[in-house]
Structure formats: C-alpha cells, structure tokens
Scaffold this motif. Sequence first.
Motif, PDB file in Angstrom:
ATOM      1  N   GLY A 190       0.824  -1.217   0.000  1.00 29.03           N
ATOM      2  CA  GLY A 190       0.000   0.000   0.000  1.00 29.03           C
ATOM      3  C   GLY A 190       0.849   1.255   0.000  1.00 29.03           C
ATOM      4  O   GLY A 190       0.386   2.340   0.334  1.00 29.03           O
ATOM      5  N   ASP A 191       2.115   1.118  -0.406  1.00 23.83           N
ATOM      6  CA  ASP A 191       3.038   2.257  -0.336  1.00 23.83           C
ATOM      7  C   ASP A 191       2.978   3.065  -1.630  1.00 23.83           C
ATOM      8  O   ASP A 191       3.708   2.790  -2.579  1.00 23.83           O
ATOM      9  CB  ASP A 191       4.454   1.764  -0.068  1.00 23.83           C
ATOM     10  CG  ASP A 191       5.407   2.927   0.144  1.00 23.83           C
ATOM     11  OD1 ASP A 191       4.930   4.080   0.168  1.00 23.83           O
ATOM     12  OD2 ASP A 191       6.613   2.684   0.280  1.00 23.83           O
ATOM     13  N   LYS A 192       2.074   4.041  -1.626  1.00 24.86           N
ATOM     14  CA  LYS A 192       1.918   4.895  -2.811  1.00 24.86           C
ATOM     15  C   LYS A 192       2.591   6.243  -2.572  1.00 24.86           C
ATOM     16  O   LYS A 192       2.268   7.244  -3.228  1.00 24.86           O
ATOM     17  CB  LYS A 192       0.431   5.021  -3.191  1.00 24.86           C
ATOM     18  CG  LYS A 192      -0.483   5.738  -2.269  1.00 24.86           C
ATOM     19  CD  LYS A 192      -0.945   5.009  -1.016  1.00 24.86           C
ATOM     20  CE  LYS A 192      -1.856   3.867  -1.206  1.00 24.86           C
ATOM     21  NZ  LYS A 192      -2.145   3.162   0.108  1.00 24.86           N
ATOM     22  N   ALA A 242       6.691  -9.725  -6.221  1.00 29.31           N
ATOM     23  CA  ALA A 242       6.143 -10.438  -5.064  1.00 29.31           C
ATOM     24  C   ALA A 242       5.054  -9.594  -4.392  1.00 29.31           C
ATOM     25  O   ALA A 242       4.203  -9.044  -5.086  1.00 29.31           O
ATOM     26  CB  ALA A 242       7.255 -10.832  -4.116  1.00 29.31           C
ATOM     27  N   HIS A 243       5.106  -9.439  -3.080  1.00 28.84           N
ATOM     28  CA  HIS A 243       3.977  -8.789  -2.401  1.00 28.84           C
ATOM     29  C   HIS A 243       4.077  -7.269  -2.369  1.00 28.84           C
ATOM     30  O   HIS A 243       3.185  -6.606  -1.878  1.00 28.84           O
ATOM     31  CB  HIS A 243       3.832  -9.338  -0.982  1.00 28.84           C
ATOM     32  CG  HIS A 243       4.973  -8.939  -0.088  1.00 28.84           C
ATOM     33  ND1 HIS A 243       6.177  -9.599  -0.089  1.00 28.84           N
ATOM     34  CD2 HIS A 243       5.097  -7.938   0.803  1.00 28.84           C
ATOM     35  CE1 HIS A 243       6.981  -9.026   0.768  1.00 28.84           C
ATOM     36  NE2 HIS A 243       6.359  -8.009   1.332  1.00 28.84           N
ATOM     37  N   THR A 244       5.184  -6.702  -2.884  1.00 28.68           N
ATOM     38  CA  THR A 244       5.298  -5.237  -2.844  1.00 28.68           C
ATOM     39  C   THR A 244       5.000  -4.634  -4.220  1.00 28.68           C
ATOM     40  O   THR A 244       5.292  -5.241  -5.247  1.00 28.68           O
ATOM     41  CB  THR A 244       6.710  -4.780  -2.412  1.00 28.68           C
ATOM     42  OG1 THR A 244       7.645  -5.265  -3.353  1.00 28.68           O
ATOM     43  CG2 THR A 244       7.064  -5.265  -1.034  1.00 28.68           C
ATOM     44  N   GLY A 245       4.408  -3.450  -4.193  1.00 28.74           N
ATOM     45  CA  GLY A 245       4.021  -2.802  -5.447  1.00 28.74           C
ATOM     46  C   GLY A 245       5.145  -1.936  -5.983  1.00 28.74           C
ATOM     47  O   GLY A 245       6.141  -1.691  -5.313  1.00 28.74           O
ATOM     48  N   GLY A 246       4.992  -1.464  -7.214  1.00 23.10           N
ATOM     49  CA  GLY A 246       5.998  -0.599  -7.826  1.00 23.10           C
ATOM     50  C   GLY A 246       5.336   0.637  -8.408  1.00 23.10           C
ATOM     51  O   GLY A 246       4.212   0.568  -8.907  1.00 23.10           O
ATOM     52  N   THR A 247       6.062   1.751  -8.347  1.00 22.74           N
ATOM     53  CA  THR A 247       5.492   3.030  -8.796  1.00 22.74           C
ATOM     54  C   THR A 247       5.111   3.006 -10.284  1.00 22.74           C
ATOM     55  O   THR A 247       4.087   3.556 -10.679  1.00 22.74           O
ATOM     56  CB  THR A 247       6.519   4.151  -8.519  1.00 22.74           C
ATOM     57  OG1 THR A 247       6.788   4.139  -7.123  1.00 22.74           O
ATOM     58  CG2 THR A 247       5.991   5.517  -8.912  1.00 22.74           C
ATOM     59  N   LEU A 278       0.088   0.873   4.521  1.00 26.45           N
ATOM     60  CA  LEU A 278       0.053   2.334   4.609  1.00 26.45           C
ATOM     61  C   LEU A 278      -1.239   2.837   3.951  1.00 26.45           C
ATOM     62  O   LEU A 278      -1.567   2.407   2.847  1.00 26.45           O
ATOM     63  CB  LEU A 278       1.273   2.867   3.874  1.00 26.45           C
ATOM     64  CG  LEU A 278       1.597   4.345   4.003  1.00 26.45           C
ATOM     65  CD1 LEU A 278       1.869   4.744   5.441  1.00 26.45           C
ATOM     66  CD2 LEU A 278       2.813   4.683   3.140  1.00 26.45           C
ATOM     67  N   GLY A 279      -1.952   3.726   4.625  1.00 35.89           N
ATOM     68  CA  GLY A 279      -3.220   4.206   4.081  1.00 35.89           C
ATOM     69  C   GLY A 279      -4.270   3.111   4.142  1.00 35.89           C
ATOM     70  O   GLY A 279      -4.194   2.202   4.984  1.00 35.89           O
ATOM     71  N   ALA A 289       0.148 -10.239   4.563  1.00 34.66           N
ATOM     72  CA  ALA A 289      -1.060 -10.953   4.115  1.00 34.66           C
ATOM     73  C   ALA A 289      -1.819 -10.114   3.088  1.00 34.66           C
ATOM     74  O   ALA A 289      -2.303 -10.633   2.076  1.00 34.66           O
ATOM     75  CB  ALA A 289      -1.947 -11.261   5.318  1.00 34.66           C
ATOM     76  N   VAL A 290      -1.916  -8.812   3.315  1.00 33.95           N
ATOM     77  CA  VAL A 290      -2.623  -7.929   2.370  1.00 33.95           C
ATOM     78  C   VAL A 290      -1.869  -7.908   1.033  1.00 33.95           C
ATOM     79  O   VAL A 290      -2.473  -8.036  -0.041  1.00 33.95           O
ATOM     80  CB  VAL A 290      -2.772  -6.502   2.951  1.00 33.95           C
ATOM     81  CG1 VAL A 290      -3.339  -5.541   1.913  1.00 33.95           C
ATOM     82  CG2 VAL A 290      -3.656  -6.523   4.195  1.00 33.95           C
ATOM     83  N   GLY A 291      -0.546  -7.798   1.092  1.00 36.50           N
ATOM     84  CA  GLY A 291       0.263  -7.784  -0.133  1.00 36.50           C
ATOM     85  C   GLY A 291       0.103  -9.081  -0.915  1.00 36.50           C
ATOM     86  O   GLY A 291      -0.056  -9.076  -2.138  1.00 36.50           O
ATOM     87  N   ARG A 292       0.094 -10.200  -0.190  1.00 39.85           N
ATOM     88  CA  ARG A 292      -0.058 -11.501  -0.876  1.00 39.85           C
ATOM     89  C   ARG A 292      -1.462 -11.658  -1.442  1.00 39.85           C
ATOM     90  O   ARG A 292      -1.661 -12.264  -2.491  1.00 39.85           O
ATOM     91  CB  ARG A 292       0.252 -12.634   0.096  1.00 39.85           C
ATOM     92  CG  ARG A 292       1.723 -12.711   0.402  1.00 39.85           C
ATOM     93  CD  ARG A 292       2.108 -14.049   0.988  1.00 39.85           C
ATOM     94  NE  ARG A 292       3.549 -14.170   1.093  1.00 39.85           N
ATOM     95  CZ  ARG A 292       4.169 -14.639   2.163  1.00 39.85           C
ATOM     96  NH1 ARG A 292       3.478 -15.035   3.213  1.00 39.85           N
ATOM     97  NH2 ARG A 292       5.476 -14.720   2.178  1.00 39.85           N
ATOM     98  N   ALA A 293      -2.453 -11.098  -0.737  1.00 40.21           N
ATOM     99  CA  ALA A 293      -3.835 -11.180  -1.238  1.00 40.21           C
ATOM    100  C   ALA A 293      -3.943 -10.434  -2.573  1.00 40.21           C
ATOM    101  O   ALA A 293      -4.557 -10.928  -3.523  1.00 40.21           O
ATOM    102  CB  ALA A 293      -4.801 -10.608  -0.200  1.00 40.21           C
ATOM    103  N   VAL A 294      -3.327  -9.254  -2.657  1.00 41.20           N
ATOM    104  CA  VAL A 294      -3.357  -8.489  -3.924  1.00 41.20           C
ATOM    105  C   VAL A 294      -2.696  -9.315  -5.038  1.00 41.20           C
ATOM    106  O   VAL A 294      -3.204  -9.398  -6.162  1.00 41.20           O
ATOM    107  CB  VAL A 294      -2.649  -7.122  -3.770  1.00 41.20           C
ATOM    108  CG1 VAL A 294      -2.573  -6.389  -5.108  1.00 41.20           C
ATOM    109  CG2 VAL A 294      -3.353  -6.258  -2.731  1.00 41.20           C
ATOM    110  N   LEU A 295      -1.604  -9.971  -4.664  1.00 45.20           N
ATOM    111  CA  LEU A 295      -0.871 -10.795  -5.639  1.00 45.20           C
ATOM    112  C   LEU A 295      -1.771 -11.911  -6.181  1.00 45.20           C
ATOM    113  O   LEU A 295      -1.890 -12.086  -7.397  1.00 45.20           O
ATOM    114  CB  LEU A 295       0.357 -11.382  -4.925  1.00 45.20           C
ATOM    115  CG  LEU A 295       1.401 -12.124  -5.713  1.00 45.20           C
ATOM    116  CD1 LEU A 295       2.090 -11.181  -6.680  1.00 45.20           C
ATOM    117  CD2 LEU A 295       2.450 -12.723  -4.769  1.00 45.20           C
TER     118      LEU A 295
END
Length: 443
Positions: free
Chosen positions: A99-101, A126-131, A254-255, A362-368
């Motif tokens: 959720g790191d925007k 993986a579970h982290t997003g990219g800009t 985050l957020g 868990a939230v990051g993996r759920a998005v994945l």
Amino acid sequence: MARPLHCPMTSALNIPDLIRKKRDGEAHTRAELEQLVLGYTRGDVPDYQVSAWLMAVYLRGMTAGETADLTLVMADSGDQMDLGDLPRTVDKHSTGGVGDKTSLILTPMLAALGLTVAKMSGRGLAHTGGTIDKLESFSGWSPDLPEDRFLAQASEIGLALIGQTRDLAPADGKLYALRDVTATVDCLPLIASSIMSKKLASGAHTVVLDVKVGAGAFMRTLEDGRGLARAMVDIGTRAGRQVRAVLTDMDTPLGHMAGNSLEVQEALSTLRGEGPEDLTELCVALAVEALAAHGEDPAEAEARARATLTDGSALAKFRAFVKAQGGDAALVDYPERLDVAPGRSDVVAPASGFVERLDALAVGRAVLVLGGGRERQGEAIDHGVGVEVLKKPGEAVGAGEPVLRLYHRDGRGLEAARALLEEGLAVTDRAPEPQPLILDRVN
Ligand code: URA
C-alpha cells in the motif's frame, strides 16, 4: 546517461584467493572488489565462484568501508545519469512495502516545493508494489522517455520518471539474480550496496530513504532497520551525497488501499488534502527531510510541505507530469473513471472488539493472488484488483462488521485471498497501544 562501461584490466585474477579471504573474515580492498564484481558483470567470473563469495559475505559480513567500496564499484559498472544543471535534485527510495503509494504523492510535492525529481522507478515484485505499475493505471502513461526529453521535462515541470534501464548498475542486476537463488538476499551489506548503487548511478544530489520495518518489510525489527539505514546513509556520505533515512512501520499497510488503481485513487485524494492521516504524515515527513537536506529550516519546511497538499500546487504538478508522459490527465480530476475491478467481497470481524493486527504481508499476498502483482519479472498484472482496509489497527469493530474489502475480477484468486486476509487479521477485546508510524530517523 552515456558513460562507457568501466572495465579495468585484471591482470592477476585469482578468485579462489578472494573467496578464501572473505571466508576467513578478512576485508577486501577496492581493487579486489573491482576484480570480482566487474569480472562477474563482464562474464569472466562464473556464477559458482560468485555464489561462494556471496555466501562468505553473508556469513562474515563487510566493514563499512568495504560496503561503500562495493557500492561504488557496482554504481560504476554501467551508465551513470548526468543530471547536469538541474537545480536541487532529489531522489527518494522506499525499501518496499504494502500500500506504499508515497512516491505518487511525494514527488509532485517536491516539484511544487521547487526541488527537481528526475527519477528512475521500478515495477512491483512479489507482495510489494511498484510506482511504474501504479502510474500505468493512467491509460497512455509511459515510463519510456529518451534522455533529452527526460531531462527537459524535469527542468520544465520539476518531475520526470522513467523505468529502470538495463545499463544502470548492471552489476546489481546480475548479483541480485544470483542472490535470489543462493539464499543471500537478506544480508545487510548486500542490500545496502544494491539499493545505493542504483541511487548513486541515478545522479541526484539528495536521496531520501524510507526504510520499512515490520511484517510486510525486508527488515522485520527496528534494530535491523536502523542498521540498514545507517549503512546506506554512510555509503551516500562517503560518496559525497546528502542522504537521510526515515524508519517507518510496515506491520500494517500504509493508508487504506492496496492494488494499483485503488492506490492511485488514494494518492489523488491525498494530493487534494483529503488523504488518510498516516499517508499524509509520511509524505510530509519525507518532504521535510528533502528540504532540510537542502538547508531549509525543518519547521518552515513542514508548513510549506503541508501547504502543497491544500493549495492544489502538488496536484497541479502531478497533472502536468501525467500529461507530459502521455497519460490521460482527465483521470487526475475524475479518479472514479480509473479501472477498478467490479467484484466486491468483505472479510468481517470474527468477534466484537478492536483490530489488533492486520498483517501487511497478508494484504500484499492477497493483492498478488487476486492478479494485482507478479511472481516473476515481466508478468502482466490486473491494475483494477486490490484490497481496501476499512478498519485500521486500534479501531473498534462489531462482530460481523466488514474490516477488509476485496476488489476482484470474476472471482479470480478470491478464495485464496480471503484465506490470507482471515489469517492476517486479529481482533482483541482490549484496545491495543497505538503504534507510531515514524519509528526513527538517521541522517
Ligand atoms: N531492493 C534492492 O534494490 N536490493 C536489495 O537487495 C533489496 C531490496
């Protein structure tokens, strides 16, 4: 951007000696690191020898001087960005979270504050997003700019953002791929040198680092996070750059939003001064660090940074930036038109009480598993899926009340995502102690 590959001739390559030296806990000289790392980048040193060396580094560590030397060698292994005459250049890096925007909000804030952001960003893994993935939610937006346009846009708007080019710190690309398959990723000097080699090669005068700590981050404890932050600040200082690090909590997202289009919508409301408190505070804190690194008084810097979110100046910079890189700027003013998956499903509180834990991993993996992230580089992703956090840790909930909302496409990955979220959610009958978002600063 065009600097020739730095390839010193290596007359006495004796790689087993170098491996032995590190195995026995000795420190390398810069020349030895050049032999090993540049030899590997050119293809002269094979994977099996570098694998052994990486494991020796993992077990024996590196001194601060060695880590700085390794970083400089990696930064010098390919092209280096020349930001030329651009004024007050600043780069930002997050060690990766859920959720790191922050970059979507912070970079136009910095441009509105008179700094220049000419930055390379990555895609999520993986579970982290990219800009870059988040920005591609704006149809037409492209991270592929030729160098002259990139620099001209940075000069005109104060903000230009491109994808990672293969020629920037190529040693890191090769070493990272090898670390990934030799159980040597989670090693402090290797992480610090990997991140900082790319930042040094990117050319900015100031680098602001957001070091994430907690369940959804590389660094699980504050102690480890501090060690990484200190190592990176030390490397930058030795290389003559201004580097400041903020350590922030990543136990919980985050957020409220995780998932590309959802995060863009949340970033846009934050740029309108209507964002969640934690996200707003973090963006302001990082902007203050960037301004302080350029000599501004922190109290004045804070007031100036906050004002960019309420006077429309950061939003105007963001609109101009999206348009300049080919994106549909109308979406900035009509964020409800962004593609959000139509399926909805809620995860509810199993009992009444307070949300105690809402696991970021868990939230990051759920998005994945919903399709919003990628397991391997190059995979296509669904920008519209994601997870909304309806209740943050510390908030009261009634039994059966929705805590998390899943945004899914035709049920893809829904059951697996629900299971992950249910596992990552804990409700307790006593209000937990509030956790600070900003845990420490290193500069
Ligand atoms: N991010 C990087 O760029 N490198 C690492 O080693 C870890 C996180």
